[in-house]
Structures are given as structure tokens and as C-alpha cells.
Write an enzyme that holds these catalytic residues in place. Structure first.
Site, PDB file in Angstrom:
ATOM      1  N   GLU A 112      -5.971   9.408   9.241  1.00 25.62           N
ATOM      2  CA  GLU A 112      -4.604   9.434   9.795  1.00 25.62           C
ATOM      3  C   GLU A 112      -4.570  10.202  11.120  1.00 25.62           C
ATOM      4  O   GLU A 112      -3.791   9.894  12.006  1.00 25.62           O
ATOM      5  CB  GLU A 112      -3.642  10.111   8.803  1.00 25.62           C
ATOM      6  CG  GLU A 112      -3.454   9.362   7.502  1.00 25.62           C
ATOM      7  CD  GLU A 112      -2.376   8.291   7.576  1.00 25.62           C
ATOM      8  OE1 GLU A 112      -1.593   8.290   8.526  1.00 25.62           O
ATOM      9  OE2 GLU A 112      -2.341   7.448   6.660  1.00 25.62           O
TER      10      GLU A 112
ATOM     11  N   HIS B 235      -8.178   3.331   3.548  1.00 25.01           N
ATOM     12  CA  HIS B 235      -8.428   4.007   4.823  1.00 25.01           C
ATOM     13  C   HIS B 235      -9.916   3.985   5.219  1.00 25.01           C
ATOM     14  O   HIS B 235     -10.245   4.106   6.387  1.00 25.01           O
ATOM     15  CB  HIS B 235      -7.998   5.473   4.750  1.00 25.01           C
ATOM     16  CG  HIS B 235      -6.524   5.689   4.820  1.00 25.01           C
ATOM     17  ND1 HIS B 235      -5.657   5.229   3.864  1.00 25.01           N
ATOM     18  CD2 HIS B 235      -5.747   6.314   5.750  1.00 25.01           C
ATOM     19  CE1 HIS B 235      -4.412   5.577   4.195  1.00 25.01           C
ATOM     20  NE2 HIS B 235      -4.460   6.234   5.338  1.00 25.01           N
TER      21      HIS B 235
ATOM     22  N   ASP C  61       0.862  -1.185   0.000  1.00 24.47           N
ATOM     23  CA  ASP C  61       0.000   0.000   0.000  1.00 24.47           C
ATOM     24  C   ASP C  61       0.898   1.234   0.000  1.00 24.47           C
ATOM     25  O   ASP C  61       2.099   1.138   0.258  1.00 24.47           O
ATOM     26  CB  ASP C  61      -0.881  -0.015   1.263  1.00 24.47           C
ATOM     27  CG  ASP C  61      -1.804   1.182   1.326  1.00 24.47           C
ATOM     28  OD1 ASP C  61      -2.527   1.425   0.349  1.00 24.47           O
ATOM     29  OD2 ASP C  61      -1.803   1.895   2.353  1.00 24.47           O
ATOM     30  N   SER C  62       0.299   2.384  -0.260  1.00 22.50           N
ATOM     31  CA  SER C  62       1.069   3.626  -0.227  1.00 22.50           C
ATOM     32  C   SER C  62       1.479   3.998   1.197  1.00 22.50           C
ATOM     33  O   SER C  62       2.387   4.802   1.384  1.00 22.50           O
ATOM     34  CB  SER C  62       0.223   4.756  -0.811  1.00 22.50           C
ATOM     35  OG  SER C  62      -1.001   4.848  -0.107  1.00 22.50           O
TER      36      SER C  62
ATOM     37  N   CYS D 285     -11.031   2.985  -0.948  1.00 27.09           N
ATOM     38  CA  CYS D 285      -9.731   3.423  -0.432  1.00 27.09           C
ATOM     39  C   CYS D 285      -9.466   2.627   0.834  1.00 27.09           C
ATOM     40  O   CYS D 285     -10.387   2.411   1.636  1.00 27.09           O
ATOM     41  CB  CYS D 285      -9.765   4.920  -0.129  1.00 27.09           C
ATOM     42  SG  CYS D 285      -8.283   5.523   0.703  1.00 27.09           S
TER      43      CYS D 285
ATOM     44  N   CYS E 198      -3.633  -1.100  -2.251  1.00 25.36           N
ATOM     45  CA  CYS E 198      -3.925   0.325  -2.417  1.00 25.36           C
ATOM     46  C   CYS E 198      -4.798   0.532  -3.652  1.00 25.36           C
ATOM     47  O   CYS E 198      -4.416   0.159  -4.771  1.00 25.36           O
ATOM     48  CB  CYS E 198      -2.612   1.077  -2.583  1.00 25.36           C
ATOM     49  SG  CYS E 198      -2.811   2.828  -2.884  1.00 25.36           S
TER      50      CYS E 198
HETATM   51  N1  DGL Z   1      -3.988   3.731   0.145  1.00 26.39           N
HETATM   52  C1  DGL Z   1      -4.618   4.693  -0.735  1.00 26.39           C
HETATM   53  C2  DGL Z   1      -5.829   4.077  -1.435  1.00 26.39           C
HETATM   54  O1  DGL Z   1      -6.290   2.990  -1.112  1.00 26.39           O
HETATM   55  C3  DGL Z   1      -4.983   5.970  -0.035  1.00 26.39           C
HETATM   56  C4  DGL Z   1      -3.856   6.759   0.549  1.00 26.39           C
HETATM   57  C5  DGL Z   1      -3.055   7.588  -0.448  1.00 26.39           C
HETATM   58  O2  DGL Z   1      -3.550   8.600  -0.968  1.00 26.39           O
HETATM   59  O3  DGL Z   1      -1.918   7.214  -0.673  1.00 26.39           O
HETATM   60  O4  DGL Z   1      -6.336   4.670  -2.350  1.00 26.39           O
END
Ligand code: DGL
Length: 284
Positions: A171, A205, A32-33, A203, A95
Site C-alpha cells: 500500500e 497484494h 476484495d477487502s 494474498c 480476496c
Molecule cells: N485482500 C486481502 C487478501 O487477499 C489482503 C488485504 C487485507 O488484509 O484485507 O488476503
């Protein structure tokens, strides 16, 4: 709770092991990012309690959701290569943003199967007629969810909404905060005006906002959490390819990050729902 909300999966101990493919004891690679993908890891731990997992979160370069397609594709390939060097048996793009713009790059370079959250979410949403999709600006602008959902449900109508503020609010830990509620009401107003019957949380999150989003959309809208859908797809692929770990010993979980931000432990444990051990920092 609507019938299309996925109930939490119970660990299913396997009965007698059949012959597994060579290397079935290798870990699953998840990336993931940042730390949002830990919602996918959590779902995998619950659904597949014997699998070893190596997680990569690009915490130094997050957020991806507002970056260019070229940059995201470059970072995504770099992470996929890193995990392949860890000898993973399967890659999970946890992600949505990376899946939206770089899934094909990863599939092209990977000798092991690649699964992505967008496809998993689209499969789960296919029962809907009027489907709302929320995600980062890059995910929504890519139109990847609409394309994936239409593959499974060609007659459905898709209404998308970018929710740029949700990632920083999560976050910050503002999961049940008035500011988050007002933000959600504002973002979701156009989708509610279209009388959506399904809302895809596009997403990593967003599953943490599920209780708040449930209050905002009411009980008649099914919430699709791609983390749970992803865990089901991984289980299906492991079974089909005879890649389920034959060992029932305590699995190993390793977490690689490119930075350890302030409050990393607290936020990470909230995503994971358990203590976060074996965290390694990668210097890139
Ligand atoms: N993990 C990213 C997603 O699922 C969201 C966070 C980011 O913007 O890097 O889209």
C-alpha cells in the site's frame, strides 16, 4: 522463469459466437477487502477483454487479514449481496482472506456461480511437492490453502507463513524497497530452509511484489499468482456455462469503494496497470 510460472495470457478473440445463455451480457462481479483485488481484475481484463466487470473494494474497512472470522464473514455476505443486486452473472471472491473464511457463506446465498482465489491458487500449485504458502495471518491461520492444495495434491507437503507486513508495504508503494526486501528475506527464511519448490502468493497484494520475491527465492521456485489462475478459471466457467459476453463492444468497468483513501488513484492504477475510471463511493 520456471515452467510453472504462468505466462501472461494474451487476449483471445473468439471466433463465431455460439448461442449464449440468457443474461450472458451481464457483468462479472469481483470483490476484495480493498484495492488488492484489482490484480485479479487486471488479469480478467487481459484474459477476457470483452467482459463487463463490476468491482467492489471495501476500502473503508480494509485490512480484513487481521479481523475475526465472524466480522469477515458478515462483511463478505454484505458485499456479495451488493454485487448480486447489480445483476452479476458470476461472483469472484478475489480476496484470499474472505475466501479462506467465508467462501461457503457466499456460495450458500448466491444464485450465480461463485469462484474463489484460494481454489484457483491450489489448482495452479498442484504440481509442487514442497509448497510454501504466504498470506495474511487470517488466511494462514484458517489452513484453507493447505486443505485446498491437499484436495488436488494429497502427497504434497505444505509450509505456511503469515506475512502481516506485506500488505502495508505494498500500500505504501515500497515494491522494490530495501525494507521490503529485508522483510521478505526474514519471512521466507523458514520456507527456504524447507527447500520449497513452489511458492503460492496467497494474498491479492503479493503479485505486485513478484519481482522482489523472485530475487529472494531464486529461479528454482515456481511462483503461483492466484490472479492469473483465477482468470483462467473464470474463462473456463464462462465457456462451460455459455456465459461469455456475446458482444465485442468496448466493455464497461465500474469500481465501487466504501472510501476513497489518500493516493487511491495512484495505488489503484498501479494495481490495475491502467487508468482507473468510473469510481463510485458507497456509503455504508
Ligand atoms: N485482500 C486481502 C487478501 O487477499 C489482503 C488485504 C487485507 O488484509 O484485507 O488476503
Amino acid at each position: 522463469m520456471s515452467s510453472r510460472d504462468q505466462a501472461p495470457s494474451q487476449p483471445r478473440p473468439r471466433s463465431r459466437e455460439k448461442a449464449q445463455a440468457p443474461g450472458a451480457d451481464r457483468p462479472i462481479g469481483v470483490f476484495d477487502s480493498g484495492i488488492g483485488g484489482l490484480t485479479v481484475v487486471r488479469a480478467l481484463m487481459e484474459r477476457l477483454p470483452y467482459e463487463n466487470i463490476v468491482y467492489f473494494g471495501d476500502t473503508a474497512r480494509v485490512p480484513y487479514g487481521v479481523k475475526s472470522v465472524e466480522t469477515i464473514a458478515h462483511f463478505t455476505s454484505q458485499i456479495a449481496q451488493f454485487l448480486l443486486e447489480k445483476d452479476v452473472k458470476l461472483l469472484v471472491i478475489a480476496c484470499n482472506t474472505m475466501a479462506a473464511v467465508a467462501a461457503q457463506e457466499v456460495k450458500d446465498l448466491s444464485p450465480v456461480p461463485v469462484l474463489d482465489v484460494i481454489d484457483a491458487g491450489a489448482v495452479s500449485a498442484r504440481g509442487g511437492k514442497k509448497i510454501g504458502v504466504i498470506g495474511t495471518p487470517t488466511t494462514i491461520n484458517s489452513n484453507a490453502y493447505a486443505r485446498a492444495i491437499h484436495d488436488y495434491a494429497p502427497d504434497s507437503r505444505i509450509h505456511s507463513q503469515a506475512c502481516a507486513l506485506f500488505v502495508p508495504l505494498v500500500e505504501e508503494g515500497w515494491l522494490d524497497h530495501e525494507v521490503t526486501r529485508l522483510t521478505a528475506q526474514d519471512y521466507l527464511r523458514p520456507l527456504m530452509a524447507e527447500h520449497i519448490d513452489t511458492l503460492v502468493l496467497g494474498c491479492t497484494h503479493y503479485p505486485l511484489l513478484k519481482p522482489l520475491l523472485r530475487q529472494v527465492v531464486g529461479d528454482d521456485v515456481a511462483l503461483v499468482d492466484s490472479a492469473e489462475a483465477m482468470a483462467e478459471q473464470v474463462a473456463a466457467v464462462l465457456a462451460e456455462k455459455h456465459l461469455a459476453n456475446p458482444s465485442h463492444a468496448q466493455p464497461r468497468y465500474d469500481f465501487y469503494v466504501t472510501d476513497v483513501p489518500l493516493r487511491f488513484q495512484t495505488i489503484g492504477e498501479r494495481f490495475l496497470g491502467r487508468t482507473l475510471n468510473n469510481v463510485h463511493v458507497v456509503q455504508w
